[in-house]
Design an enzyme around this catalytic site. Structure first.
Site, mmCIF file in Angstrom:
data_model
loop_
_atom_site.group_PDB
_atom_site.id
_atom_site.type_symbol
_atom_site.label_atom_id
_atom_site.label_comp_id
_atom_site.label_asym_id
_atom_site.label_seq_id
_atom_site.Cartn_x
_atom_site.Cartn_y
_atom_site.Cartn_z
ATOM 1 C CG HIS A 189 1.873 1.404 3.577
ATOM 2 N ND1 HIS A 189 0.984 0.418 3.797
ATOM 3 C CD2 HIS A 189 1.473 2.445 3.573
ATOM 4 C CE1 HIS A 189 -0.059 1.381 4.353
ATOM 5 N NE2 HIS A 189 0.151 2.325 3.929
ATOM 6 C CG ASP B 223 -3.995 3.307 -0.496
ATOM 7 O OD1 ASP B 223 -3.857 4.169 0.043
ATOM 8 O OD2 ASP B 223 -3.778 2.205 -0.156
#
Length: 487
Positions: free
Chosen positions: A64, A137
């Site tokens: 992330h 993702d």
């Protein structure tokens, strides 16, 4: 469509992003449970997505916020990380989500798997034979943004992706792909391949004929049977890793529950309180400040026992300082890890340690049952805690008549058992069992405990004890019978 299950094999305790999202460090266990989850979803017409290909389990960087690099050889990758995905493909998984990770052994370009044609087309499509959907993702994660924003969606589609998840700027993504098609960089036939796969999945799910769920179908969500099953699963999952004779808790103890806000320690405190324990709560910041730590230590000095709820403390120096400070007060310290089970490696000297694997109410209630002796722990570690505990380690309590008499006393003091006749009859019965246990008369122990079960059933049917109390006592009695029958 569900973006699950996670098939990452979590072999790195320092992994900041996967952790309890993974089933285990054991590829075979990850495979077995992952495939079962896929089949469960797809049997109920929910599309499953295996993630994060080719495996995000051995990273120490959160994709992330950064770009992890997996430095493994091909043999290890296929034996450890890719193996669960191969079995998922064989089981017919609908979709696979690649990871924003660089794997030089598979592609030495420096691009993450999300943007890698050698990984998504050459390996996943051609070598492993996957014909389902490839969905990225979130494209808002740092690990995907290694090329200019307008190039991310283009490179993903060129690599073999069918669906772009959460592009930060949808209009930019659309215009960039459109321009790439108009310029010939992406052929229309390449887009047609993805459209065909998407349409085929929708057709297989019957979404063209019946695209909406009937409202009555929602009644199954959160129904009593499902909640009961979830409670049973949670109760069985809790792992008692260490116990220096401080558990179960004693009713006479004043208990201080401490923890960072993210751990939801208040939920555990409430469940202990409901069970009749005298409790207090001390909250801290997620990264406890010096002021938090000093205040908690002062509070601990006024209590008999301290229960600390941690949340990936092995990655938080401040949480480690909190545990160390409270342990130095000199009161028994019990740590329950509400996320990753590795925390105990940072403070192995605590008096007891429980791995709960979750910070939600259902996990905290299960921990409360373990702490109070209501449930005998049976969970096993799904990972190794390096230098401390092996994969598969887990402790249980020794349930005997004396244990059960103590628990009956706790039920009485907490107000969960109020009928004096019932209490007296149970204690007389358990005293007899205790006598035979001392004499090692297994036949008599089993005989009397079977009679105890019949007595519990009678008291339940008469309304003298409730179903919840009856289930606990029945479980304890059954464990005593089983242990003596096995010799």
């Amino acid at each position: 469509m569900n973006f699950a299950p996670t098939l990452d094999v979590n072999v790195n305790p320092a992994n900041p992003v996967i952790g309890i999202r993974s089933f285990s460090e054991d590829p075979e266990l990850v495979t077995d449970l992952g495939v079962a989850q896929i089949q469960g979803y797809q049997d109920q017409q929910v599309m499953a997505t295996a993630k994060h290909f080719p495996g995000h389990g051995d990273t120490d960087v959160d994709s992330h916020y950064g770009l992890p690099i997996i430095e493994k050889d091909l043999e290890t990758l296929f034996e450890e990380d890719i193996a669960p995905f191969k079995e998922a493909i064989s089981a017919g998984v609908d979709a696979i989500m690649p990871a924003h990770i660089v794997v030089p052994a598979l592609d030495d370009s420096g691009l993450p798997a999300t943007l890698s044609k050698p990984i998504l087309t050459d390996l996943l499509r051609d070598e492993l034979g996957f014909t389902g959907l490839i969905v990225t993702d979130s494209l808002g994660m740092s690990g995907a943004n290694v090329v200019p924003p307008e190039r991310v969606p283009v490179e993903a589609i060129k690599a073999g992706v069918d669906l772009l998840l959460n592009p930060p700027n949808v209009e930019l993504a659309y215009e960039s792909v459109l321009e790439a098609v108009n310029s010939g960089e992406i052929s229309e036939s390449r887009l047609d391949e993805s459209v065909s796969r998407i349409v085929q999945q929708k057709q297989d799910q019957g979404l063209f004929d019946d695209p909406y769920q009937h409202p009555d179908g929602l009644d199954v969500i959160g129904n009593d049977d499902h909640l009961s099953q979830a409670t049973t699963i949670a109760d069985k999952s809790i792992t008692l890793v260490k116990n220096d004779n401080v558990l179960p808790l004693q009713m006479k103890d004043d208990v201080l529950v401490v923890g960072p806000n993210i751990a939801n320690a208040n939920m555990l405190e409430e469940h202990l309180n409901v069970r009749g324990f005298n409790t207090s709560i001390a909250h801290t910041a997620d990264a406890p400040t010096e002021e938090d730590i000093n205040a908690a230590a002062d509070e601990a000095a006024a209590h008999d026992v301290v229960v600390i709820v941690t949340h990936s403390a092995h990655l938080s120096e401040q949480q480690q300082q909190l545990v160390t400070a409270l342990h130095s007060v000199g009161k028994p310290v019990i740590v329950t890890a509400a996320r990753n089970p590795y925390d105990v490696a940072e403070f192995p000297g605590v008096d007891a340690y429980i791995a709960a694997y979750g910070n939600r109410a259902i996990s905290h209630e299960a921990v409360a049952k373990i702490l109070t002796g209501e449930v005998n722990p049976q969970g096993l570690l799904p990972v190794t805690i390096p230098d401390h505990y092996e994969f598969g380690h887990g402790l249980s309590y020794h349930i005997d008549a004396t244990y059960m008499k103590t628990f009956v006393s706790q039920l009485e003091k907490s107000g969960r058992l109020t009928d004096r006749t019932v209490i007296r009859t149970m204690n007389v019965h358990l005293s007899a069992v205790d006598h035979f246990e001392q004499q090692e008369r297994s036949d008599k122990v089993v005989q009397h405990m079977n009679s105890f079960l019949q007595m519990i059933d009678m008291f339940t049917r008469s309304g003298q004890i409730n179903e919840d109390v009856a289930q606990v006592l029945e479980a304890h009695a059954s464990e005593v019978i089983e242990s003596w029958e096995e010799g």
